[in-house]
Design an enzyme around this catalytic site. Structure first.
Site, PDB file in Angstrom:
ATOM      1  N   ASP A  26      -1.017 -17.965  16.677  1.00 10.19           N
ATOM      2  CA  ASP A  26      -2.069 -16.953  16.622  1.00 10.19           C
ATOM      3  C   ASP A  26      -2.712 -16.765  17.997  1.00 10.19           C
ATOM      4  OD1 ASP A  26      -3.638 -15.103  15.278  1.00 10.19           O
ATOM      5  OD2 ASP A  26      -4.160 -16.471  13.662  1.00 10.19           O
ATOM      6  N   ASP A  78      -4.912  -8.092  10.133  1.00 10.24           N
ATOM      7  CA  ASP A  78      -4.670  -8.763   8.845  1.00 10.24           C
ATOM      8  C   ASP A  78      -4.718  -7.771   7.692  1.00 10.24           C
ATOM      9  OD1 ASP A  78      -4.854 -10.831  10.585  1.00 10.24           O
ATOM     10  OD2 ASP A  78      -6.408 -11.926   9.472  1.00 10.24           O
TER      11      ASP A  78
END
Ligand code: GLA
Length: 418
Positions: free
Chosen positions: A165, A223
């Site tokens: 990430d 997301d």
């Protein structure tokens, strides 16, 4: 509303040229320099599996993951191709006195190696998560400046995949590319084949550099939330992600894929990160639509629902072998968006045996009737038109005529009639 064939003709010429271009080009992998091909780690089709984050958030443990591994096998998901379990953020328990990253002892009292052994014994693979900064998105220990040590630790545990990430990291593209390359090199040096999933949410156009940096997949948007179309609450919805990914087909190919994030199929409005920012849930039609779109767009198929308690409708969507075959097709083409307006989007994907996957998405909020002439999309001749969801022949010839429900995606497989 009748969708007129004339409307599709405007797209015929550019599409024809695109098809010719695609057909003349060898598979993209063959065009990549050797150094990149070497990094592709043999994951030639989009990865499939289950990820902890969207349904479970930080409420994860070795017990839950073992139960999910059992359910992947008993539900038939593993046999259908879902062979990864991806542990997302919040597994970390800091570093020990030698700076080795360690799991949270309450969530993973037996350690990750024991969990990987359990998962491997079932014929599954295990993924884990870290971040290219000191802290992850949820505030746990990240891997910046510990890349080699962490990669070696992951390898010693038997990890097969790393989702890496980008929270708390500088916003420029050059630094992102450098940090991902550093981790890819560390994974290569670990001696274990660990696939790298790049997760910087598309802001630095990872489709331009992620494969070269060593990534097998790259998230191309933020997301995804459990909602079809945003009503102003923010966050990505299914339509937002499809809008972006629909224009990125030329960057994907065997071993390197755009990743539009997890499936919401079967989440049914449960709590967890997918429910944030107005993610109140999707109808059955919308869930099935997401599955169809992820299949034709050659997206990683990553379930996030509770596999231990799946209803039959959810199983039917996740386990549709004909849809999965389109997603996993050996040619490795991402479906191309060949029409896009306020009411409709149409995608086409060339398949290895010469068949063509064809998806018709009704973006509007009402059922619409349409007649599609495949000729208008550069497809001459006649076809057997098989509906991947009814598992029946929907028509034969060069046209399909029918109704598409609001937010539905018809997914067809066209076989030329000789
Ligand atoms: C970011 C990622 C998500 C998830 C969370 C975990 O938001 O994009 O997919 O991994 O971090 O904190």
């Amino acid at each position: 509303m009748q969708y007129k064939i004339a409307e599709t003709r405007r797209f015929a010429f550019p599409l024809l040229s695109l098809i010719f271009l695609t057909m003349q080009n060898p598979v993209i992998k063959a065009q990549l320099p050797d150094t990149i091909s070497l990094r592709l780690k043999n994951v030639s089709t989009p990865p499939m599996g289950w990820m902890t984050w969207n349904g479970f958030g930080e409420n994860i443990s070795e017990t839950i993951i073992k139960q999910i591994a059992d359910a992947l096998v008993s539900s038939g998901m593993k046999d259908a191709g879902y062979n990864y379990i991806f542990i997302d953020d919040s597994w970390q328990g800091g570093r020990d006195n030698k700076n080795n990253i360690i799991p949270d002892p309450k969530k993973f009292p037996s350690g990750i190696k024991a969990l990987a052994d359990y998962v491997h014994a079932k014929g599954l693979k295990l993924g884990i998560y870290s971040d290219a900064a000191p802290l992850t998105c949820a505030g746990y220990t990240g891997s910046l400046n510990f890349e080699k040590q962490d990669a070696a630790t992951f390898a010693s545990w038997g990890i097969d995949y790393l989702k890496y990430d980008y929270c708390n990291a500088p916003s420029d593209m050059a630094t992102a590319k450098e940090r991902y390359t550093t981790m890819a090199d560390a994974l290569s040096a670990s001696g274990r084949n660990i696939v790298l999933g790049i997760c910087e949410w598309g802001g630095r156009q990872p489709w331009l550099w992620a494969a070269e940096a060593g990534g097998t997949v790259w998230r191309m948007a933020g997301d995804i939330r459990n909602k079809w179309k945003d009503k102003g609450q923010g966050g990505m919805d299914i339509m937002d992600v499809v809008d972006i990914n629909g224009g990125l087909d030329r960057y994907a190919g065997r071993g390197h894929w755009n990743d539009p994030d997890m499936l919401v199929v079967g989440l049914n409005g449960v709590k967890g990160p997918a429910a944030d920012l107005g993610g109140t849930g999707c109808t059955e039609v919308e869930q099935q639509s997401q599955m169809s779109l992820w299949c034709i767009l050659s997206s990683p198929l990553i379930a996030s629902n509770d596999l231990r308690a799946m209803d039959e409708r959810t199983k039917k969507m996740l386990l549709n072998k004909e849809a999965i075959a389109i997603n996993q097709d050996a040619l490795g083409k991402q479906g191309k968006r060949v029409l896009d307006n306020d009411n409709w989007a149409i995608f086409m994907k060339l398949l290895a045996n010469g068949d063509i996957a064809f998806a018709i998405l009704n973006k509007s909020n009402a059922a619409q009737k349409t007649t599609i002439s495949f000729n208008a999309f550069g497809l001459s001749g006649n076809y057997e038109i098989r509906d991947v969801w009814t598992h029946r022949m929907a028509a034969e010839g060069n046209k399909w005529k029918g109704e598409v429900a609001a937010h539905e995606t018809k997914l067809f497989r066209l076989k030329a009639i000789q």
